[in-house]
Design a protein around this motif. Structure first.
Motif, short mmCIF file in Angstrom:
data_model
loop_
_atom_site.label_atom_id
_atom_site.label_comp_id
_atom_site.label_asym_id
_atom_site.label_seq_id
_atom_site.Cartn_x
_atom_site.Cartn_y
_atom_site.Cartn_z
N SER A 1 3.29 -5.55 -0.18
CA SER A 1 2.26 -6.30 -1.18
C SER A 1 1.08 -6.70 -0.16
O SER A 1 1.11 -6.64 1.00
CB SER A 1 2.94 -7.45 -1.69
N GLY A 2 0.03 -7.06 -1.17
CA GLY A 2 -1.14 -7.64 -0.42
C GLY A 2 -2.01 -6.76 0.20
O GLY A 2 -2.89 -7.16 1.07
N LEU B 1 1.49 -9.89 9.35
CA LEU B 1 2.44 -10.95 8.84
C LEU B 1 3.47 -11.32 9.65
O LEU B 1 4.42 -12.09 9.46
CB LEU B 1 3.21 -10.20 7.51
N HIS C 1 10.39 -8.86 2.99
CA HIS C 1 9.72 -9.39 1.58
C HIS C 1 7.96 -9.35 1.64
O HIS C 1 7.71 -9.92 2.88
CB HIS C 1 10.13 -10.44 1.07
N VAL C 2 7.31 -9.17 0.89
CA VAL C 2 5.88 -8.88 0.73
C VAL C 2 5.00 -8.12 1.85
O VAL C 2 4.03 -7.92 1.68
CB VAL C 2 5.25 -10.39 0.92
N HIS C 3 6.01 -7.32 2.50
CA HIS C 3 5.35 -6.20 3.56
C HIS C 3 4.73 -5.27 2.70
O HIS C 3 3.91 -4.33 3.31
CB HIS C 3 6.22 -5.97 4.85
N ARG D 1 1.38 -2.36 -4.35
CA ARG D 1 2.84 -2.28 -4.13
C ARG D 1 3.51 -1.34 -4.93
O ARG D 1 4.21 -0.30 -4.39
CB ARG D 1 3.45 -3.59 -3.87
N GLU E 1 14.51 -4.67 0.78
CA GLU E 1 13.88 -5.74 1.48
C GLU E 1 14.81 -6.65 2.20
O GLU E 1 15.53 -7.19 1.13
CB GLU E 1 13.03 -6.23 0.37
#
Length: 105
Positions: free
Chosen positions: A79-80, A16, A75-77, A85, A102
């Motif tokens: 997730s996915g 990311l 943010h989002v690290h 999460r 975050e």
């Protein structure tokens, strides 16, 4: 005598980031703004399986060893990945009583 600041560790997913090595000053600044000293920033390669991510496991072990209670991530690290999460956050909370911040960097 200078007081030691509580430790914080970073967690980033390299897939990311544009350049994983260019961002080391930003987490240090974010930690300082929270009254923390930044230890290691753990870099996770792109997620590949349904197991816990290896750098995440290293992060948990190091935070427990150092009795650090703050993890900084973007943010989002968290997730996915193939692991939810919420599972990762529960591991951080239950295993070592971490607070996850975050931040933008």
């Amino acid at each position: 005598m200078t007081a030691l600041l509580p430790l914080a560790y970073g967690y980033l997913r390299d897939d990311l980031l544009g350049d994983p090595n260019a961002s080391e000053d930003k987490p240090r600044t974010a930690a300082r703004s929270l009254g923390r000293a930044l230890g290691t920033v753990f870099h996770e390669p792109a997620p590949q399986s349904a197991t816990l991510p290896p750098a995440f496991i290293d992060l948990v072990q190091e935070c427990r060893r150092a009795e650090a209670h703050t993890v900084l991530t973007m943010h989002v690290h968290l997730s996915g990945m193939s692991v939810c999460r919420m599972v990762l956050l529960e591991i951080l909370d239950i295993r070592a009583d971490f607070a996850v911040q975050e931040v933008e960097w």
